[in-house]
Motif scaffolding. Structure first.
Motif, PDB file in Angstrom:
ATOM      1  N   GLN A   6       0.830  -1.203   0.000  1.00 51.34           N
ATOM      2  CA  GLN A   6       0.000   0.000   0.000  1.00 51.34           C
ATOM      3  C   GLN A   6       0.868   1.258   0.000  1.00 51.34           C
ATOM      4  O   GLN A   6       0.593   2.206  -0.741  1.00 51.34           O
ATOM      5  CB  GLN A   6      -0.901  -0.012   1.228  1.00 51.34           C
ATOM      6  CG  GLN A   6      -1.900   1.131   1.289  1.00 51.34           C
ATOM      7  CD  GLN A   6      -2.714   1.098   2.566  1.00 51.34           C
ATOM      8  OE1 GLN A   6      -2.153   1.111   3.670  1.00 51.34           O
ATOM      9  NE2 GLN A   6      -4.031   1.052   2.447  1.00 51.34           N
ATOM     10  N   LYS A   7       1.932   1.258   0.806  1.00 54.84           N
ATOM     11  CA  LYS A   7       2.811   2.420   0.840  1.00 54.84           C
ATOM     12  C   LYS A   7       3.510   2.620  -0.499  1.00 54.84           C
ATOM     13  O   LYS A   7       3.684   3.760  -0.946  1.00 54.84           O
ATOM     14  CB  LYS A   7       3.847   2.244   1.958  1.00 54.84           C
ATOM     15  CG  LYS A   7       3.276   2.308   3.357  1.00 54.84           C
ATOM     16  CD  LYS A   7       4.363   2.231   4.418  1.00 54.84           C
ATOM     17  CE  LYS A   7       5.196   3.486   4.459  1.00 54.84           C
ATOM     18  NZ  LYS A   7       6.144   3.478   5.592  1.00 54.84           N
ATOM     19  N   PHE A  29       0.983   4.137  -2.851  1.00 54.23           N
ATOM     20  CA  PHE A  29       0.795   5.550  -2.552  1.00 54.23           C
ATOM     21  C   PHE A  29       1.949   6.373  -3.105  1.00 54.23           C
ATOM     22  O   PHE A  29       1.752   7.491  -3.601  1.00 54.23           O
ATOM     23  CB  PHE A  29       0.683   5.762  -1.039  1.00 54.23           C
ATOM     24  CG  PHE A  29      -0.625   5.320  -0.453  1.00 54.23           C
ATOM     25  CD1 PHE A  29      -1.752   5.181  -1.257  1.00 54.23           C
ATOM     26  CD2 PHE A  29      -0.746   5.035   0.898  1.00 54.23           C
ATOM     27  CE1 PHE A  29      -2.967   4.773  -0.726  1.00 54.23           C
ATOM     28  CE2 PHE A  29      -1.955   4.637   1.445  1.00 54.23           C
ATOM     29  CZ  PHE A  29      -3.066   4.503   0.620  1.00 54.23           C
ATOM     30  N   GLN A  37       1.433   6.748  -6.788  1.00 59.20           N
ATOM     31  CA  GLN A  37       0.316   7.647  -7.046  1.00 59.20           C
ATOM     32  C   GLN A  37       0.689   9.095  -6.755  1.00 59.20           C
ATOM     33  O   GLN A  37       0.314  10.003  -7.493  1.00 59.20           O
ATOM     34  CB  GLN A  37      -0.887   7.230  -6.211  1.00 59.20           C
ATOM     35  CG  GLN A  37      -1.502   5.907  -6.645  1.00 59.20           C
ATOM     36  CD  GLN A  37      -2.588   5.445  -5.705  1.00 59.20           C
ATOM     37  OE1 GLN A  37      -2.925   6.113  -4.729  1.00 59.20           O
ATOM     38  NE2 GLN A  37      -3.146   4.276  -5.974  1.00 59.20           N
ATOM     39  N   ASP A  38       1.427   9.319  -5.664  1.00 58.71           N
ATOM     40  CA  ASP A  38       1.838  10.682  -5.325  1.00 58.71           C
ATOM     41  C   ASP A  38       2.730  11.267  -6.398  1.00 58.71           C
ATOM     42  O   ASP A  38       2.640  12.454  -6.729  1.00 58.71           O
ATOM     43  CB  ASP A  38       2.565  10.694  -3.979  1.00 58.71           C
ATOM     44  CG  ASP A  38       1.611  10.468  -2.812  1.00 58.71           C
ATOM     45  OD1 ASP A  38       0.390  10.607  -3.018  1.00 58.71           O
ATOM     46  OD2 ASP A  38       2.089  10.146  -1.713  1.00 58.71           O
TER      47      ASP A  38
END
Length: 279
Positions: A99-100, A103, A106-107
């Motif tokens: 998940q990290k 993210f 995506q960031d």
């Protein structure tokens, strides 16, 4: 015994042992296996900022010392846990790390700012998402059977609507309902039929999942397309979500090239880079 002590090899071993003992003595307490754990200025700033957001004030000296101590404890325990292999075969840890990483990808993708022309092109492709659906206002009278509904249609010209119909836990009047809302209450076929009716007069019987209805359309609002200028903020957010999804798919495709993936069990199905939706 004396001849044994005269052996050069024995002298070499004794001298080496003495040197090793001397080195250990002079370097005791240095912890040659110790590793450096550094808490950076950025991490300290993050700790202060997190505290301030929660308590709406900066931490005092004692509170900040406790924050740093708790953070250090967390870091050291995490290091020891990894050293003991406690993170292996742990579903929660694996999902959290994945998940990290997602993210992070995506960031990175969200940093891009779309050009106005690109944003308008995206709006044109997805314009159905920014369409206000048609709405109707209608009154319905429920009947248990089709025959009683037909009889009610004959009588409604001479009797008040409130005097007709059978009991049901449904409102009689609906104001400004879209087709999806009507379908969720009465069923898809009922909604499609009602939205095709002309206003001003009673129609029926119209069948639903409950039974049969007489329906009178009181008003109708046509569907309309919201202009780009009105929904520009929503279009930009949707554009960013789309780019983030594309970035994630590209990154996963690169990972598949980087690693040799072996699926036990003899499955020959190829791995897909795009998530299957069943459509």
């Amino acid at each position: 015994m004396r001849s044994w002590l005269k052996e050069p090899l024995i002298h070499f071993l004794l001298a080496g042992g003495l040197l090793f003992a001397a080195y250990a003595w002079f370097h005791q307490g240095e912890g040659g296996d110790a590793r450096v754990v550094r808490i950076t200025a950025e991490e300290l700033g993050w700790l202060k900022e997190t505290w301030a957001r929660q308590w709406h004030r900066p931490p005092d000296e004692r509170e900040f010392r406790n924050l740093v101590n708790d953070y250090l404890k967390e870091v050291l325990l995490a290091l020891e846990a990894r050293e003991l292999g406690l993170d292996e075969n742990d579903t929660v840890v694996r999902r959290r790390l994945a998940q990290k990483m997602a993210f992070l990808v995506q960031d990175t993708a969200s940093l891009a700012e779309p050009a106005e022309t690109e944003l308008r092109e995206f709006y044109d492709v997805t314009r159905a998402h920014y369409r206000i659906p048609a709405r109707i206002s209608f009154t319905q009278i429920f009947f248990d059977t089709e025959s009683s509904a037909r009889q009610g249609l004959k009588e409604i010209a001479t009797r008040r609507p409130a005097e007709l119909g059978d009991r049901i836990l449904l409102e009689r009047h609906f104001e400004g309902a879209d087709e999806q809302a009507v379908a969720s209450l009465f069923g898809r076929e009922f909604a499609e039929t009602v939205f095709a009716l002309e206003p001003g007069s009673w129609h029926g019987p119209v069948e639903s999942g409950y039974g049969f209805h007489l329906v009178r359309i009181g008003g109708r609002q046509a569907a309309r397309q919201r202009p780009f200028e009105e929904v520009r903020t929503q279009v930009r957010e949707a554009w960013q979500r789309s780019r983030q999804a594309e970035a994630g798919e590209r990154y996963f495709a690169e990972l598949l090239k980087k690693y040799d993936v072996i699926v036990d069990g003899g499955s020959a199905a190829p791995l897909a880079t795009r998530r299957e939706t069943g459509r």
